[in-house]
Scaffold this motif. Structure first.
Motif, PDB file in Angstrom:
ATOM      1  N   UNK A 125      -5.837   6.181  -1.301  1.00  0.00           N
ATOM      2  CA  UNK A 125      -4.477   5.529  -1.341  1.00  0.00           C
ATOM      3  C   UNK A 125      -3.543   6.220  -1.456  1.00  0.00           C
ATOM      4  N   UNK A 126      -3.430   7.615  -2.414  1.00  0.00           N
ATOM      5  CA  UNK A 126      -2.350   8.515  -2.652  1.00  0.00           C
ATOM      6  C   UNK A 126      -2.201   9.299  -1.182  1.00  0.00           C
ATOM      7  N   UNK A 127      -3.142   9.719  -0.260  1.00  0.00           N
ATOM      8  CA  UNK A 127      -3.080  10.270   0.800  1.00  0.00           C
ATOM      9  C   UNK A 127      -2.368   9.446   1.725  1.00  0.00           C
ATOM     10  N   UNK A 128      -2.836   8.021   1.682  1.00  0.00           N
ATOM     11  CA  UNK A 128      -2.272   7.100   2.735  1.00  0.00           C
ATOM     12  C   UNK A 128      -0.815   7.040   2.568  1.00  0.00           C
ATOM     13  N   UNK A 129      -0.640   6.956   1.315  1.00  0.00           N
ATOM     14  CA  UNK A 129       1.045   6.777   0.853  1.00  0.00           C
ATOM     15  C   UNK A 129       1.771   7.866   1.115  1.00  0.00           C
ATOM     16  N   UNK A 130       1.414   9.018   0.828  1.00  0.00           N
ATOM     17  CA  UNK A 130       1.920  10.309   1.429  1.00  0.00           C
ATOM     18  C   UNK A 130       1.982  10.456   2.708  1.00  0.00           C
TER      19      UNK A 130
END
Lengths: 184, 187
Positions: A125-130
């Motif tokens: 989720x964090x990677x997608x957000x970044x």
């Protein structure tokens, strides 16, 4: 005569500009990990990251005669890698790997399968957000957070001002917070 | 007192906030909440690591870079001399000079040889020729990097114009090279 691996970057650059490919090989060996890592942060998958890192080094070889030594070679290489990544980002949506390194499997043993799965889901989720951040914000966040570069160094890499870097960093974090806050 | 600005919030996260503003932060619930939100987002981002590739990857990567550099050099060598930037750029500059001269020389009615020769004898004509010689000297040795540093860039339509100005033989050679590049890119 000292072996090439013992020489500092500036000497190796001069030798490489004079046509010494082995000197450039040493520079590649010395900086390949950081260049690969910055590329991986942009695209989140090994295949594209290795292609981009390769492309960055080919460009570095071609442009080495223009490197004047005003900044560290690593900063110059960051600049090339970031530009290669930003250009690629304009043309392609990155594929995000769901499962990563062998460390992941060690975590499974230590923390238990369920906990590790939650962590992995959050990491995705964090990677997608970044990945969804605007280009400059993403580049700023990556260089500041993972490569520990100062605002001034980032400004040099991105060709912007220190103030703009701070503003981009702030907005990157605000957006990240927003996106992650809306995640289930 | 005013709330912390974005710059000050970043300074606060990095421990660089001035004492005066720190006292505001200590007293302001809203600024503390905003700072905590940003710090949490940063902490989450920091926890995402880059997986270490296989140990076999690195020697293989260095080899790939070497091969790519060799391929790039051999591709560059395949382009004919007239298609290289070092040639095209001065040619483009000369084309611009000619255009400039055409604009600067007073216009005369067409199909009138007498008036053309009169135009060439006008006081402006030698001056224009001098400009041409001076500019041709200036751009003669220019390369792409120098030109880029000086702000000379290609404009939309320049490439099309350059292609139109090639001879039939040059166009044929260009077509062959582009086909070869497309085939290489597909493979």
């Amino acid at each position: 005569m000292r072996p090439l691996t013992e020489l500092d970057d500036s000497v190796l650059v001069s030798a490489a500009v004079a046509g010494n490919r082995e000197a450039f090989d040493v520079l590649v060996e010395r900086h390949r990990r950081t260049v690969y890592q910055v590329c991986y942060r942009f695209v989140n998958n090994h295949e594209d990251a290795s292609d981009l890192a390769q492309d960055a080094f080919v460009r570095a070889w071609k442009g080495l005669k223009n490197f004047k030594g005003q900044s560290a070679l690593s900063t110059w290489l960051y600049r090339i890698a970031v530009n290669v990544c930003l250009n690629r980002m304009s043309a392609k949506t990155p594929a995000i790997e769901a499962i990563e390194s062998t460390d992941h499997f060690e975590d499974v043993r230590i923390e238990g399968a369920q906990h590790a799965m939650i962590r992995e889901e959050r990491a995705v989720a964090v990677r997608k957000a970044i990945a969804s951040l605007p280009k400059k914000q993403r580049a700023t966040l990556i260089l500041r957070t993972y490569h520990d570069m100062s605002h001034q160094q980032i400004a040099d890499v991105l060709g912007s001002s220190e103030g703009a870097v701070k503003a981009n960093f702030f907005h990157a974090l605000v957006n990240l917070k927003k996106i992650l806050g809306s995640e289930p | 007192m005013t709330h912390l600005t974005p710059d000050e919030l970043i300074d606060a996260m990095e421990g660089l906030l001035s004492e005066a503003r720190q006292s505001h932060l200590a007293a302001c619930e809203q600024c503390r909440r905003e700072l905590a939100g940003l710090s949490n987002a940063l902490t989450e981002a920091k926890q995402v690591s880059v997986p270490e590739p296989s140990p076999l990857f690195w020697p293989n990567f260095s080899q790939r870079v070497r091969v790519a550099i060799d391929q790039d050099a051999s591709t560059a060598d395949n382009w004919p001399a007239w298609w290289r930037w070092q040639v095209l750029l001065p040619l483009g500059a000369v084309a611009m000079i000619i255009l400039g001269l055409m604009i600067s020389v007073p216009k005369q009615p067409r199909n009138d040889d007498a008036s053309v020769s009169e135009a060439l004898q006008t006081p402006e004509a030698p001056e224009a020729l001098d400009r041409w010689v001076m500019l041709a000297d200036l751009v003669g040795d220019i390369d792409l990097d120098t030109a880029s540093a000086a702000g000379v860039t290609l404009m939309p339509g320049d490439a099309e114009q350059a292609v139109l100005e090639l001879t039939a033989e040059e166009q044929q050679e260009l077509t062959r090279l582009l086909r070869a590049e497309l085939t290489r890119a597909k493979s």
